[in-house]
Design a protein around this motif. Structure first.
Motif, PDB file in Angstrom:
ATOM      1  N   ASP A  44     -21.738   5.660   5.775  1.00  0.00           N
ATOM      2  CA  ASP A  44     -21.337   7.032   6.045  1.00  0.00           C
ATOM      3  C   ASP A  44     -19.879   7.035   6.493  1.00  0.00           C
ATOM      4  O   ASP A  44     -19.542   6.535   7.572  1.00  0.00           O
ATOM      5  CB  ASP A  44     -22.228   7.640   7.128  1.00  0.00           C
ATOM      6  N   ALA A  45     -18.999   7.583   5.666  1.00  0.00           N
ATOM      7  CA  ALA A  45     -17.573   7.612   5.992  1.00  0.00           C
ATOM      8  C   ALA A  45     -17.241   8.654   7.057  1.00  0.00           C
ATOM      9  O   ALA A  45     -16.146   8.622   7.633  1.00  0.00           O
ATOM     10  CB  ALA A  45     -16.746   7.872   4.739  1.00  0.00           C
ATOM     11  N   LYS A  46     -18.151   9.590   7.303  1.00  0.00           N
ATOM     12  CA  LYS A  46     -17.983  10.583   8.377  1.00  0.00           C
ATOM     13  C   LYS A  46     -16.672  11.360   8.245  1.00  0.00           C
ATOM     14  O   LYS A  46     -15.970  11.602   9.221  1.00  0.00           O
ATOM     15  CB  LYS A  46     -18.064   9.899   9.743  1.00  0.00           C
ATOM     16  N   GLN A  47     -16.344  11.732   7.019  1.00  0.00           N
ATOM     17  CA  GLN A  47     -15.146  12.507   6.707  1.00  0.00           C
ATOM     18  C   GLN A  47     -13.842  11.744   6.945  1.00  0.00           C
ATOM     19  O   GLN A  47     -12.761  12.336   6.983  1.00  0.00           O
ATOM     20  CB  GLN A  47     -15.116  13.831   7.495  1.00  0.00           C
ATOM     21  N   GLN A  48     -13.955  10.437   7.118  1.00  0.00           N
ATOM     22  CA  GLN A  48     -12.746   9.640   7.283  1.00  0.00           C
ATOM     23  C   GLN A  48     -12.050   9.446   5.936  1.00  0.00           C
ATOM     24  O   GLN A  48     -12.657   9.596   4.873  1.00  0.00           O
ATOM     25  CB  GLN A  48     -13.097   8.276   7.887  1.00  0.00           C
ATOM     26  N   LEU A  49     -10.766   9.087   6.010  1.00  0.00           N
ATOM     27  CA  LEU A  49      -9.999   8.827   4.800  1.00  0.00           C
ATOM     28  C   LEU A  49     -10.517   7.578   4.105  1.00  0.00           C
ATOM     29  O   LEU A  49     -10.683   6.526   4.727  1.00  0.00           O
ATOM     30  CB  LEU A  49      -8.526   8.638   5.156  1.00  0.00           C
ATOM     31  N   VAL A  50     -10.793   7.688   2.832  1.00  0.00           N
ATOM     32  CA  VAL A  50     -11.048   6.522   1.980  1.00  0.00           C
ATOM     33  C   VAL A  50      -9.914   6.470   0.964  1.00  0.00           C
ATOM     34  O   VAL A  50      -9.759   7.366   0.130  1.00  0.00           O
ATOM     35  CB  VAL A  50     -12.418   6.596   1.282  1.00  0.00           C
ATOM     36  N   ALA A  51      -9.104   5.440   1.081  1.00  0.00           N
ATOM     37  CA  ALA A  51      -7.896   5.308   0.264  1.00  0.00           C
ATOM     38  C   ALA A  51      -7.953   4.005  -0.520  1.00  0.00           C
ATOM     39  O   ALA A  51      -8.675   3.071  -0.142  1.00  0.00           O
ATOM     40  CB  ALA A  51      -6.655   5.316   1.157  1.00  0.00           C
ATOM     41  N   PRO A  52      -7.208   3.931  -1.610  1.00  0.00           N
ATOM     42  CA  PRO A  52      -7.111   2.633  -2.281  1.00  0.00           C
ATOM     43  C   PRO A  52      -6.573   1.600  -1.307  1.00  0.00           C
ATOM     44  O   PRO A  52      -5.782   1.929  -0.410  1.00  0.00           O
ATOM     45  CB  PRO A  52      -6.127   2.886  -3.425  1.00  0.00           C
ATOM     46  N   GLY A  53      -7.001   0.346  -1.461  1.00  0.00           N
ATOM     47  CA  GLY A  53      -6.473  -0.704  -0.611  1.00  0.00           C
ATOM     48  C   GLY A  53      -4.959  -0.701  -0.644  1.00  0.00           C
ATOM     49  O   GLY A  53      -4.349  -0.624  -1.712  1.00  0.00           O
TER      50      GLY A  53
END
Length: 427
Positions: A44-53
């Motif tokens: 669960d990312a919890k609305q956190q930023l998921v960005a390319p490495g």
């Protein structure tokens, strides 16, 4: 096992968007607003930023030869802690990997000990300090990421010209540390008010800009992709801007410390502020920030340069050049540039992931897309914390930013879909 990342604030196709991501066999296999599937490990990312490495084209890992400063394992773990999944490692190790046998040994060492994607620079000349070119074609075939004598300017114009011709012929990249050692004058700090106030030998700006001007003319003649490492002066910015306008194939990077600090921040003889090129004047700092905004500067690179404590506690004149930076780069840039409204979050990711991959021709990294390698980082942009040397995973804690408060805590970094760092345990 499949992995499903739910409730992400995803950087996808240049924009931030709410999304779920499915990872299978090390690749992104589905990206949608909502994904439901069985037999899956859910994060669960919890609305956190998921960005390319993130990608850093300029790091120093010190192995072999100086493992008391850093190792490939600690350097790549520190990189993952900073959100980086791909780095370009400079060749100033001992011995310099300047022939096919030594270069292959370096590649094998990287492969054995890296937790992330470690790309290896080859030197341009033997031992990085001579005028004799390495076997550029042979090292390229072995897998050289690019060519650089970082730490040393190439003094002989004929050697640089021939290197550019040969590197252009194989469609590779030349990353230059621009420094005329004849103008360096044993300096340890920028020549200016701070050097005079502290009574320290100063480094003239022309040590950088004179060699840059020469190289830009040679790059125009040869057509090579000429990448300028860690630019630090207004004159360098002006030269690169003119070269781009003239159609020269030039790119450049800037380091976080040159964007955020100037020599006026050096209040005492503290070598945590000693780096090469040195912190310049406030005018230079402002020119770098302007160039970041207008696109003259192509990317941010840390020049991560860890040293042991005893190598940095002897004052400016006796201490080593360089600071550690890969663990603090994103939060510093996010806090000082994005949260202040200077640039957008999308622009920051472009500078720290998209552009490095695009301009250095890296495949399958720097963006998130279907059937691409699942290299990504998860960042809590709302979490504030204090930079503390006890939290560093690098062996080096030589940073002028210790004690500063920042936002943007890396919660997890993944390579090929596998966690190499999470905030509650080391990868």
């Amino acid at each position: 096992m499949k992995t499903l990342i739910k409730n992400a604030q995803l950087f996808y196709q240049g924009q931030l968007t709410p999304a779920d991501l499915l990872v299978e066999n090390g690749k992104f296999t589905e990206i949608a607003e909502e994904i439901s599937t069985d037999d899956v490990n859910v994060i669960d990312a919890k609305q956190q930023l998921v960005a390319p490495g993130l990608i850093d084209v300029h790091v120093h890992f010190r192995e072999p030869g100086q493992v008391h400063k850093e190792t490939i394992k600690t350097g790549t773990l520190a990189s993952a802690h900073g959100g980086f999944t791909t780095v370009g490692a400079m060749p100033n190790v001992i011995p310099v990997p300047d022939d096919p046998e030594k270069f292959q040994k370096q590649l094998d060492l990287n492969k054995k000990n890296s937790l992330i994607n470690t790309l290896q620079y080859a030197p341009v000349t033997k031992d990085e300090t001579s005028d004799e070119l390495v076997d550029i074609e042979a090292l390229d075939k072995l897998g050289a990421f690019a060519f650089s004598n970082d730490g040393h300017g190439i003094m002989n114009a004929q050697s640089m010209f021939e290197a550019m011709e040969r590197i252009a012929a194989i469609n590779s990249h030349l990353a230059a540390h621009v420094e005329d050692k004849n103008l360096f004058n044993h300096g340890v700090i920028n020549f200016g008010s701070a050097s005079q106030r502290l009574g320290l030998p100063g480094i003239q700006q022309v040590a950088e800009t004179s060699q840059l001007a020469r190289d830009l003319i040679l790059a125009k003649e040869t057509g090579v992709h000429y990448h300028v490492c860690h630019i630090s002066t207004k004159d360098s910015v002006d030269l690169i801007r003119m070269a781009k306008d003239a159609g020269i194939n030039v790119t450049c990077e800037v380091s976080p410390h040159h964007l955020l600090l100037n020599d006026g921040n050096i209040l005492k003889d503290d070598a945590n502020f000693k780096m090469n090129p040195p912190l310049r004047s406030q005018k230079d700092q402002m020119a770098l920030l302007d160039a970041l905004e207008d696109g003259t500067i192509d990317m941010i690179a840390t020049d991560h340069a860890p040293h042991a404590k005893e190598e940095k506690n002897q004052g400016f004149e006796k201490s080593a050049f360089g600071i550690t930076g890969i663990e603090t780069s994103f939060p510093l840039m996010y806090t000082r540039l994005v949260k202040t409204g200077m640039i957008s979050l999308e622009r920051l990711i472009d500078l720290m992931a998209v552009k490095p991959a695009k301009l250095f021709g890296l495949k399958d990294v720097g963006t998130i897309g279907l059937n691409q390698q699942a290299d990504f980082t998860m960042i809590d942009l709302n979490q504030e914390y204090t930079i503390n040397e006890a939290d560093f995973l690098s062996k080096g804690t030589n940073s002028p930013f210790i004690g500063q408060s920042v936002f943007g805590k890396v919660m997890g970094t993944y390579v090929n879909g596998k966690a190499v760092y999470t905030s509650n345990h080391e990868g």
